[in-house]
Design a protein around this motif. Structure first.
Motif, PDB file in Angstrom:
ATOM      1  N   PHE A 283       0.836  -1.208   0.000  1.00  0.00           N
ATOM      2  CA  PHE A 283       0.000   0.000   0.000  1.00  0.00           C
ATOM      3  C   PHE A 283       0.873   1.260   0.000  1.00  0.00           C
ATOM      4  O   PHE A 283       0.647   2.192  -0.771  1.00  0.00           O
ATOM      5  CB  PHE A 283      -0.911  -0.025   1.228  1.00  0.00           C
ATOM      6  N   LEU A 284       1.902   1.279   0.851  1.00  0.00           N
ATOM      7  CA  LEU A 284       2.805   2.429   0.893  1.00  0.00           C
ATOM      8  C   LEU A 284       3.577   2.576  -0.416  1.00  0.00           C
ATOM      9  O   LEU A 284       3.741   3.691  -0.930  1.00  0.00           O
ATOM     10  CB  LEU A 284       3.795   2.282   2.058  1.00  0.00           C
ATOM     11  N   ASN A 285       4.059   1.456  -0.940  1.00  0.00           N
ATOM     12  CA  ASN A 285       4.856   1.514  -2.165  1.00  0.00           C
ATOM     13  C   ASN A 285       4.053   2.063  -3.339  1.00  0.00           C
ATOM     14  O   ASN A 285       4.618   2.711  -4.231  1.00  0.00           O
ATOM     15  CB  ASN A 285       5.406   0.128  -2.512  1.00  0.00           C
ATOM     16  N   ARG A 286       2.745   1.785  -3.359  1.00  0.00           N
ATOM     17  CA  ARG A 286       1.926   2.313  -4.451  1.00  0.00           C
ATOM     18  C   ARG A 286       2.018   3.845  -4.497  1.00  0.00           C
ATOM     19  O   ARG A 286       2.106   4.447  -5.568  1.00  0.00           O
ATOM     20  CB  ARG A 286       0.475   1.853  -4.257  1.00  0.00           C
ATOM     21  N   HIS A 287       2.010   4.470  -3.317  1.00  0.00           N
ATOM     22  CA  HIS A 287       2.102   5.935  -3.255  1.00  0.00           C
ATOM     23  C   HIS A 287       3.543   6.403  -3.447  1.00  0.00           C
ATOM     24  O   HIS A 287       3.803   7.380  -4.169  1.00  0.00           O
ATOM     25  CB  HIS A 287       1.566   6.435  -1.912  1.00  0.00           C
ATOM     26  N   ARG A 288       4.474   5.732  -2.801  1.00  0.00           N
ATOM     27  CA  ARG A 288       5.882   6.151  -2.874  1.00  0.00           C
ATOM     28  C   ARG A 288       6.441   6.014  -4.284  1.00  0.00           C
ATOM     29  O   ARG A 288       7.142   6.916  -4.772  1.00  0.00           O
ATOM     30  CB  ARG A 288       6.709   5.319  -1.899  1.00  0.00           C
ATOM     31  N   ILE A 289       6.142   4.907  -4.944  1.00  0.00           N
ATOM     32  CA  ILE A 289       6.693   4.691  -6.289  1.00  0.00           C
ATOM     33  C   ILE A 289       6.059   5.640  -7.295  1.00  0.00           C
ATOM     34  O   ILE A 289       6.714   6.078  -8.245  1.00  0.00           O
ATOM     35  CB  ILE A 289       6.512   3.221  -6.716  1.00  0.00           C
ATOM     36  N   ALA A 290       4.784   5.984  -7.089  1.00  0.00           N
ATOM     37  CA  ALA A 290       4.145   6.950  -7.985  1.00  0.00           C
ATOM     38  C   ALA A 290       4.871   8.290  -7.926  1.00  0.00           C
ATOM     39  O   ALA A 290       5.126   8.931  -8.961  1.00  0.00           O
ATOM     40  CB  ALA A 290       2.674   7.121  -7.602  1.00  0.00           C
ATOM     41  N   GLU A 291       5.226   8.730  -6.722  1.00  0.00           N
ATOM     42  CA  GLU A 291       5.974   9.991  -6.604  1.00  0.00           C
ATOM     43  C   GLU A 291       7.398   9.829  -7.143  1.00  0.00           C
ATOM     44  O   GLU A 291       7.943  10.753  -7.759  1.00  0.00           O
ATOM     45  CB  GLU A 291       6.016  10.461  -5.154  1.00  0.00           C
ATOM     46  N   ALA A 292       7.993   8.666  -6.906  1.00  0.00           N
ATOM     47  CA  ALA A 292       9.350   8.431  -7.404  1.00  0.00           C
ATOM     48  C   ALA A 292       9.392   8.534  -8.926  1.00  0.00           C
ATOM     49  O   ALA A 292      10.311   9.143  -9.491  1.00  0.00           O
ATOM     50  CB  ALA A 292       9.838   7.058  -6.950  1.00  0.00           C
ATOM     51  N   LYS A 293       8.402   7.959  -9.602  1.00  0.00           N
ATOM     52  CA  LYS A 293       8.369   8.021 -11.066  1.00  0.00           C
ATOM     53  C   LYS A 293       8.217   9.463 -11.543  1.00  0.00           C
ATOM     54  O   LYS A 293       8.814   9.862 -12.557  1.00  0.00           O
ATOM     55  CB  LYS A 293       7.226   7.144 -11.597  1.00  0.00           C
ATOM     56  N   SER A 294       7.422  10.228 -10.806  1.00  0.00           N
ATOM     57  CA  SER A 294       7.248  11.634 -11.184  1.00  0.00           C
ATOM     58  C   SER A 294       8.561  12.401 -11.048  1.00  0.00           C
ATOM     59  O   SER A 294       8.919  13.201 -11.926  1.00  0.00           O
ATOM     60  CB  SER A 294       6.169  12.259 -10.291  1.00  0.00           C
ATOM     61  N   ARG A 295       9.276  12.149  -9.958  1.00  0.00           N
ATOM     62  CA  ARG A 295      10.558  12.846  -9.753  1.00  0.00           C
ATOM     63  C   ARG A 295      11.607  12.394 -10.766  1.00  0.00           C
ATOM     64  O   ARG A 295      12.368  13.215 -11.284  1.00  0.00           O
ATOM     65  CB  ARG A 295      11.072  12.591  -8.339  1.00  0.00           C
ATOM     66  N   LEU A 296      11.658  11.109 -11.031  1.00  0.00           N
ATOM     67  CA  LEU A 296      12.684  10.586 -11.936  1.00  0.00           C
ATOM     68  C   LEU A 296      12.468  11.049 -13.372  1.00  0.00           C
ATOM     69  O   LEU A 296      13.432  11.168 -14.144  1.00  0.00           O
ATOM     70  CB  LEU A 296      12.685   9.050 -11.881  1.00  0.00           C
ATOM     71  N   SER A 297      11.243  11.305 -13.760  1.00  0.00           N
ATOM     72  CA  SER A 297      10.958  11.735 -15.128  1.00  0.00           C
ATOM     73  C   SER A 297      10.982  13.254 -15.282  1.00  0.00           C
ATOM     74  O   SER A 297      10.802  13.774 -16.388  1.00  0.00           O
ATOM     75  CB  SER A 297       9.597  11.201 -15.577  1.00  0.00           C
ATOM     76  N   ASN A 298      11.197  13.978 -14.156  1.00  0.00           N
ATOM     77  CA  ASN A 298      11.250  15.441 -14.181  1.00  0.00           C
ATOM     78  C   ASN A 298      12.643  15.890 -14.611  1.00  0.00           C
ATOM     79  O   ASN A 298      13.634  15.632 -13.931  1.00  0.00           O
ATOM     80  CB  ASN A 298      10.916  15.994 -12.793  1.00  0.00           C
ATOM     81  N   ARG A 299      12.732  16.600 -15.740  1.00  0.00           N
ATOM     82  CA  ARG A 299      14.025  17.020 -16.275  1.00  0.00           C
ATOM     83  C   ARG A 299      14.741  17.993 -15.335  1.00  0.00           C
ATOM     84  O   ARG A 299      15.970  18.061 -15.329  1.00  0.00           O
ATOM     85  CB  ARG A 299      13.830  17.659 -17.651  1.00  0.00           C
ATOM     86  N   GLU A 300      13.987  18.727 -14.538  1.00  0.00           N
ATOM     87  CA  GLU A 300      14.607  19.684 -13.625  1.00  0.00           C
ATOM     88  C   GLU A 300      15.317  18.982 -12.465  1.00  0.00           C
ATOM     89  O   GLU A 300      16.150  19.590 -11.798  1.00  0.00           O
ATOM     90  CB  GLU A 300      13.548  20.649 -13.083  1.00  0.00           C
ATOM     91  N   HIS A 301      14.965  17.713 -12.241  1.00  0.00           N
ATOM     92  CA  HIS A 301      15.579  16.939 -11.153  1.00  0.00           C
ATOM     93  C   HIS A 301      16.508  15.854 -11.691  1.00  0.00           C
ATOM     94  O   HIS A 301      16.771  14.877 -11.007  1.00  0.00           O
ATOM     95  CB  HIS A 301      14.490  16.293 -10.283  1.00  0.00           C
ATOM     96  N   VAL A 302      16.994  16.045 -12.922  1.00  0.00           N
ATOM     97  CA  VAL A 302      17.773  14.993 -13.568  1.00  0.00           C
ATOM     98  C   VAL A 302      19.064  14.677 -12.811  1.00  0.00           C
ATOM     99  O   VAL A 302      19.584  13.552 -12.884  1.00  0.00           O
ATOM    100  CB  VAL A 302      18.063  15.365 -15.036  1.00  0.00           C
ATOM    101  N   ASP A 303      19.605  15.656 -12.090  1.00  0.00           N
ATOM    102  CA  ASP A 303      20.857  15.438 -11.355  1.00  0.00           C
ATOM    103  C   ASP A 303      20.621  15.087  -9.884  1.00  0.00           C
ATOM    104  O   ASP A 303      21.580  14.946  -9.125  1.00  0.00           O
ATOM    105  CB  ASP A 303      21.748  16.681 -11.436  1.00  0.00           C
ATOM    106  N   LEU A 304      19.371  14.971  -9.492  1.00  0.00           N
ATOM    107  CA  LEU A 304      19.060  14.601  -8.109  1.00  0.00           C
ATOM    108  C   LEU A 304      19.393  13.131  -7.906  1.00  0.00           C
ATOM    109  O   LEU A 304      18.878  12.266  -8.617  1.00  0.00           O
ATOM    110  CB  LEU A 304      17.575  14.842  -7.818  1.00  0.00           C
ATOM    111  N   PRO A 305      20.284  12.812  -6.971  1.00  0.00           N
ATOM    112  CA  PRO A 305      20.675  11.409  -6.775  1.00  0.00           C
ATOM    113  C   PRO A 305      19.480  10.517  -6.435  1.00  0.00           C
ATOM    114  O   PRO A 305      18.561  10.942  -5.726  1.00  0.00           O
ATOM    115  CB  PRO A 305      21.662  11.477  -5.605  1.00  0.00           C
ATOM    116  N   VAL A 306      19.519   9.295  -6.944  1.00  0.00           N
ATOM    117  CA  VAL A 306      18.453   8.337  -6.650  1.00  0.00           C
ATOM    118  C   VAL A 306      18.373   8.071  -5.148  1.00  0.00           C
ATOM    119  O   VAL A 306      17.287   7.911  -4.592  1.00  0.00           O
ATOM    120  CB  VAL A 306      18.694   7.012  -7.421  1.00  0.00           C
ATOM    121  N   LEU A 307      19.523   8.048  -4.488  1.00  0.00           N
ATOM    122  CA  LEU A 307      19.536   7.836  -3.039  1.00  0.00           C
ATOM    123  C   LEU A 307      18.761   8.932  -2.316  1.00  0.00           C
ATOM    124  O   LEU A 307      18.022   8.651  -1.359  1.00  0.00           O
ATOM    125  CB  LEU A 307      20.974   7.781  -2.528  1.00  0.00           C
ATOM    126  N   THR A 308      18.898  10.160  -2.758  1.00  0.00           N
ATOM    127  CA  THR A 308      18.168  11.270  -2.135  1.00  0.00           C
ATOM    128  C   THR A 308      16.667  11.085  -2.293  1.00  0.00           C
ATOM    129  O   THR A 308      15.896  11.314  -1.347  1.00  0.00           O
ATOM    130  CB  THR A 308      18.604  12.609  -2.763  1.00  0.00           C
TER     131      THR A 308
END
Length: 348
Positions: A283-308
């Motif tokens: 249940f948590l991962n459904r929400h967390r991964i949805a936000e993760a995909k949004s951040r990872l596909s955002n060009r403005e956050h392209v240099d944001l480390p995955v760990l962060t």
């Protein structure tokens, strides 16, 4: 007298196991779970034959009965792992078989004498049982299916008492158990374990035996038949998730229930029975991964480390985040980001 009683109990175990194997074989249990449960029951039958107190004439089938018998802890471990939806790593499954089967072969066909193989088999079997108990009890809080949460308590106790107890006893006194009361106790525990499988697991229950992790809903849209109290609770839950409460590190269903001001069992029932999630982490991962995909596909956050990103979303390590992301999307966060940025560039 004890020997006769023991023998009768063993025949009951064999009869019950054969009946359960037939029911499972023609039932709708998912494939991996069905294979492990049939292996478990076949191993139990082989064990009660292999250790009968009255002995049995030698047969060409003896080595194969011995193989089924010594693999019983392996099948118990695999069955429990799959029932609890914690599929073991492939290397662990193949590694256990790579030790157990050659050791059995050398003892039965190469006539390798000595106690090394005996202790290897017992140690590996004990390691599997310890892992079963660890997984069952460690993840109980995360489990949303009430009957399975009960099984997480009872099954490890039965397995530890029967399989773990007899393995340790044999390592102390030797392979041949000559104490009638020990044999009788062992037979009774095997019977209880077999009956437990029949009563607790084989009643038609799609949540336990048929559904898989992938059956979880794609969204948390509320069903139309919620009760008034469930509607209010769902609104509270939706508000908390929309506010990003899922990002809280170490969030458990207990702490979430306290945050929402509702009894834990009501929140469990809503997320499992109404929203269709089998584990709180899913249940948590459904929400967390949805936000993760949004951040990872955002060009403005392209240099944001995955760990962060992982830490911001409440994961305690990059490895945990990677496993959850791959389970949800089928790819790694880094590969997802690369494909998302490349696809955006191609569309221009």
């Amino acid at each position: 007298m004890i020997e006769i009683l023991d023998l009768n109990i063993r025949w009951i175990v064999i009869g019950a196991s054969l009946l359960l194997i037939l029911i499972i074989a023609i039932g709708d249990a998912r494939g991996g779970l069905k294979t492990a449960l049939i292996g478990l029951l076949a191993g139990a039958m082989a064990y009660v034959l292999n250790s009968t107190p009255l002995g049995a004439p030698e047969s060409t089938l003896d080595p194969w009965i011995d193989l089924l018998s010594l693999l019983t802890p392996f099948w118990i471990w695999l069955f429990a792992r799959r029932l609890f939806e914690r599929e073991p790593p492939r290397w662990a499954v193949l590694g256990a078989l790579a030790v157990l089967v050659p050791t059995w072969f050398s003892g039965n066909f190469l006539r390798f004498e000595g106690s090394v193989g005996f202790y290897i088999i017992h140690i590996i079997s004990l390691v599997l049982i310890v892992d079963l108990v660890r997984v069952a009890w460690r993840d109980r809080e995360d489990d949303l299916i009430e009957r399975r949460r009960l099984i997480r308590l009872v099954l490890p106790l039965l397995v530890a008492a029967q399989a773990g107890g007899i393995l340790i006893f044999e390592m102390i006194v030797g392979a041949a158990i000559t104490y009638p009361w020990v044999q009788l106790t062992n037979a009774i525990l095997i019977l209880i374990l077999t009956l437990f499988a029949g009563v607790a697991l084989l009643r038609t229950d799609s949540q336990l035996l048929v559904q898989t992790v992938e059956d979880a809903p794609a969204a948390d849209a509320p069903p139309s038949d919620l009760s008034p109290s469930e509607i209010v609770l769902h609104e509270k839950l939706h508000t908390a998730m929309a506010a990003g409460h899922y990002r809280e590190p170490g969030l458990t269903i207990t702490s979430l229930a306290a945050h929402l001001g509702t009894p834990e069992h009501r929140l469990r029932a809503l997320i499992n029975q109404r929203l269709g999630h089998r584990n709180f982490s899913a249940f948590l991962n459904r929400h967390r991964i949805a936000e993760a995909k949004s951040r990872l596909s955002n060009r403005e956050h392209v240099d944001l480390p995955v760990l962060t990103i992982a830490m911001d979303l409440g994961y305690n390590s990059l490895a945990t985040f990677n496993r959850a992301f791959r389970s949800e999307t089928g790819t790694t966060p880094s590969d997802f980001r690369r494909l998302a940025i490349n696809n955006h560039a191609d569309q221009k």
